[in-house]
Design a protein around this motif. Structure first.
Motif, PDB file in Angstrom:
ATOM      1  N   MET A   1      47.834  43.691  47.878  1.00  0.00           N
ATOM      2  CA  MET A   1      48.297  42.434  47.291  1.00  0.00           C
ATOM      3  C   MET A   1      49.187  42.689  46.087  1.00  0.00           C
ATOM      4  O   MET A   1      50.190  41.992  45.871  1.00  0.00           O
ATOM      5  CB  MET A   1      47.098  41.571  46.884  1.00  0.00           C
ATOM      6  CG  MET A   1      46.434  40.848  48.039  1.00  0.00           C
ATOM      7  SD  MET A   1      47.520  39.632  48.840  1.00  0.00           S
ATOM      8  CE  MET A   1      47.651  38.372  47.584  1.00  0.00           C
TER       9      MET A   1
ATOM     10  N   ILE B   1      44.015  32.228  45.525  1.00  0.00           N
ATOM     11  CA  ILE B   1      43.863  33.676  45.649  1.00  0.00           C
ATOM     12  C   ILE B   1      42.578  34.141  44.974  1.00  0.00           C
ATOM     13  O   ILE B   1      41.834  34.978  45.510  1.00  0.00           O
ATOM     14  CB  ILE B   1      45.094  34.394  45.044  1.00  0.00           C
ATOM     15  CG1 ILE B   1      46.330  34.132  45.906  1.00  0.00           C
ATOM     16  CG2 ILE B   1      44.841  35.894  44.907  1.00  0.00           C
ATOM     17  CD1 ILE B   1      47.598  34.759  45.378  1.00  0.00           C
TER      18      ILE B   1
ATOM     19  N   MET C   1      52.940  41.328  45.691  1.00  0.00           N
ATOM     20  CA  MET C   1      53.277  40.585  44.478  1.00  0.00           C
ATOM     21  C   MET C   1      54.489  41.213  43.796  1.00  0.00           C
ATOM     22  O   MET C   1      55.405  40.519  43.323  1.00  0.00           O
ATOM     23  CB  MET C   1      52.088  40.581  43.516  1.00  0.00           C
ATOM     24  CG  MET C   1      50.945  39.686  43.924  1.00  0.00           C
ATOM     25  SD  MET C   1      51.299  37.986  43.445  1.00  0.00           S
ATOM     26  CE  MET C   1      49.753  37.203  43.883  1.00  0.00           C
TER      27      MET C   1
ATOM     28  N   TYR D   1      56.554  37.098  49.545  1.00  0.00           N
ATOM     29  CA  TYR D   1      55.863  35.808  49.564  1.00  0.00           C
ATOM     30  C   TYR D   1      55.337  35.474  50.959  1.00  0.00           C
ATOM     31  O   TYR D   1      54.356  34.733  51.096  1.00  0.00           O
ATOM     32  CB  TYR D   1      56.788  34.704  49.048  1.00  0.00           C
ATOM     33  CG  TYR D   1      57.031  34.816  47.566  1.00  0.00           C
ATOM     34  CD1 TYR D   1      56.037  34.461  46.663  1.00  0.00           C
ATOM     35  CD2 TYR D   1      58.239  35.297  47.059  1.00  0.00           C
ATOM     36  CE1 TYR D   1      56.242  34.572  45.291  1.00  0.00           C
ATOM     37  CE2 TYR D   1      58.456  35.413  45.694  1.00  0.00           C
ATOM     38  CZ  TYR D   1      57.459  35.049  44.816  1.00  0.00           C
ATOM     39  OH  TYR D   1      57.652  35.179  43.464  1.00  0.00           O
TER      40      TYR D   1
ATOM     41  N   GLN E   1      51.884  36.956  51.119  1.00  0.00           N
ATOM     42  CA  GLN E   1      50.936  36.145  50.344  1.00  0.00           C
ATOM     43  C   GLN E   1      50.572  34.864  51.101  1.00  0.00           C
ATOM     44  O   GLN E   1      49.424  34.409  51.062  1.00  0.00           O
ATOM     45  CB  GLN E   1      51.543  35.800  48.984  1.00  0.00           C
ATOM     46  CG  GLN E   1      51.772  37.007  48.083  1.00  0.00           C
ATOM     47  CD  GLN E   1      52.507  36.640  46.807  1.00  0.00           C
ATOM     48  OE1 GLN E   1      52.079  35.783  46.057  1.00  0.00           O
ATOM     49  NE2 GLN E   1      53.635  37.302  46.550  1.00  0.00           N
TER      50      GLN E   1
END
Length: 553
Positions: free
Chosen positions: A111, A40, A115, A92, A95
């Motif tokens: 993001m 990331i 998260m 998730y 992500q």
């Protein structure tokens, strides 16, 4: 209630506990950030402060666990599990889309939201599991907490080692595992996890102790197995596949306990009817010995035990050891001592866990998966051993549980100072020490809160204490580690930065060691203040055991 019915209830209770173990096995995904944080950071060109704030956003999701706590008294367990499963799939899953480059990197604020969703998902899972199992096994809270929290500790190692064995540490595939596997496991647990009427007999309590011993043995075998794999490493694809298959078999093996309980329930149809007696939870708690910590207490009962008067005039303020509402608990000094000491323990632990990838690189380790696994596995040992040991010494000598938290804080300070010195091998030892102490803190605080403030509002109380995870992450990881690391780091082309050397985290470790010493002092203070409560719990169990012994003669 007949013998067959009572043992059938027991079998369903153990089947629910096995499903709870499975949920905990996959609910440690919050501690896996270091496995994909570098990907990331590179894709989004982040500084260490920005990356740490992403990890804080993940932990802030736990702050919204208050919603799960409120829901635990209003929604059935299956609904709470389903909410957590869906949140994890979305959080998730998003992500994964970014890390796998299926989509362009999302804006930073988006993001943070995903998260947060991923982090919040585990609070629903943990609340459903802990509240239900603590209520189902009220007289064995220490072992229940130790086993369940122990499997959370193993969760990170399980995910990490499976990804290493099957996908060569690919961060994108790792995120697929975090999104899909918890969702599937929660769907299975929805079918079996629920509150079950309790047995009040001594025989049932001894049976629970035997079964918990089996769960402990299986958990230790799993931990040793994972540790062995970490030390040996993957040699070829066949070896990795065999490792994965054996691991899954070990995780499924606790099913033997409920299967045995179901078989036993059908063999005891003709057994003598007074062998084991079932009672409703409310009746059990209101007729229990006055010195024993009460699970359910009415205002009338509380006032009657506090005053000799026959007429109830007004509600009396509960004392420590009785049922407290959330506001009543928060008005006591003991709550805030517990809250602050918990912050010192989990905050420092979270900072090390979230920054493990960068700590490893700073100290010259390109691959940090071994340190992530070590922290996870030894965190398991800290959880499971502290749960059982604290319960043993409580029953044998009335030892206050907070003393075990105090011991862990001293050990944590030593481990942090060792990493600050950056001696050869310090990260191996530091990972083990941090894992153990973090595990002890999580496992011991769970029964302490229920023993001091009761179980009636335990779901919400637990999630208020868990607020320390995002608060500690923000203070120690987001602010302390982020700012001090960036102050030492060198900018890299295209954005971001990097730092190599003991100076990168040296001051961070020293400050966190000081925080651990403050936590030690608070835990000792809490142990002194609650010594009478644990003495009462200890004394309340002696007459019961003595009576059982005399009846057996």
């Amino acid at each position: 209630m007949g013998i067959r019915e009572s043992h059938t209830f027991s079998a369903w209770k153990w089947l629910g506990f096995v499903s709870a173990v499975w949920v905990q096995t996959i609910s440690g995904n919050n501690y896996t950030f270091s496995n994909y944080s570098d990907a990331i950071k590179t894709l989004m060109n982040l500084t260490q402060l920005q990356l740490n704030n992403l990890s804080v956003a993940k932990d802030v999701g736990k702050a919204f666990g208050l919603l799960a706590g409120l829901a635990s008294d209003r929604l059935p367990t299956p609904v709470i599990l389903l909410i957590g499963a869906i949140e994890g799939l979305i959080g998730y899953g998003a992500q994964w889309l970014v890390v796998s480059q299926k989509i362009h990197p999302l804006p930073y604020w988006q993001m943070c939201i995903f998260m947060c969703l991923g982090g919040n998902s585990t609070t629903w899972m943990n609340t459903a599991v802990l509240v239900t199992c603590i209520r189902n096994f009220r007289r064995n809270r220490g072992p229940v907490s130790g086993i369940l929290k122990g499997y959370v500790g193993l969760s990170t190692a399980i995910f990490t080692d499976l990804c290493s064995a099957l996908f060569s540490d690919d961060p994108a595939r790792f995120l697929v595992m975090l999104a899909v596997i918890p969702f599937a496991v929660c769907l299975v647990a929805i079918l079996f996890l629920r509150e079950i009427p309790q047995s009040t007999s001594v025989a049932a309590e001894k049976e629970e102790a035997r079964y918990f011993a089996i769960f402990n043995i299986v958990a230790v075998v799993v931990a040793v197995y994972l540790l062995t794999y970490d030390l040996i490493g993957s040699t070829n694809q066949v070896f990795s596949l065999v490792f994965a298959v054996i691991l899954l078999i070990l995780l499924a093996s606790p099913l033997a306990v409920p299967i045995y309980a179901f078989v036993k329930s059908w063999r005891l149809v003709g057994f003598e009817a007074d062998m084991e007696r079932q009672q409703p939870l409310l009746k059990e708690e209101t007729t229990s010995p006055p010195a024993e910590t009460k699970e359910i207490i009415t205002e009338v009962a509380a006032a009657a035990s506090a005053d000799d008067a026959t007429v109830l005039v007004e509600k009396t303020k509960p004392v420590i050891g009785e049922e407290h509402t959330i506001m009543e608990a928060m008005q006591t000094w003991d709550f805030w001592v517990l809250f602050t000491s918990f912050l010192c323990g989990v905050g420092t632990g979270m900072a090390v866990i979230n920054n493990m990838a960068q700590i490893g690189l700073a100290l010259g380790h390109a691959d940090v998966s071994i340190f992530i696994s070590l922290t996870s596995i030894w965190g398991f040992f800290g959880r499971i051993i502290s749960g059982s040991v604290s319960e043993y010494f409580l029953k044998k000598a009335g030892t206050p549980r907070p003393l075990w938290n105090a011991a862990s804080q001293i050990l944590m300070a030593v481990g942090l100072l060792l990493m600050a010195l950056a001696l050869p091998g310090c990260l191996y030892i530091g990972s083990i020490v941090v894992g153990i102490c973090y595990g002890v803190r999580l496992a011991v605080t769970v029964p302490v809160a229920s023993e001091l403030f009761g179980l009636k509002y335990y779901g919400l109380l637990y999630n208020i204490l868990i607020l320390n995870l995002p608060i500690g992450s923000f203070l120690f990881s987001g602010l302390l580690a982020g700012y001090l690391y960036d102050a030492q780091a060198t900018p890299t082309p295209g954005g971001g930065n990097t730092c190599v050397g003991a100076h990168c985290y040296g001051l961070v470790f020293i400050i966190m060691a000081m925080a651990s010493l403050i936590g030690f002092g608070l835990d000792v203070l809490l142990a002194i203040r609650t010594k009478n409560i644990y003495t009462k719990i200890f004394n309340s169990r002696k007459p019961k055991k003595s009576l059982a012994a005399s009846n057996g003669q």
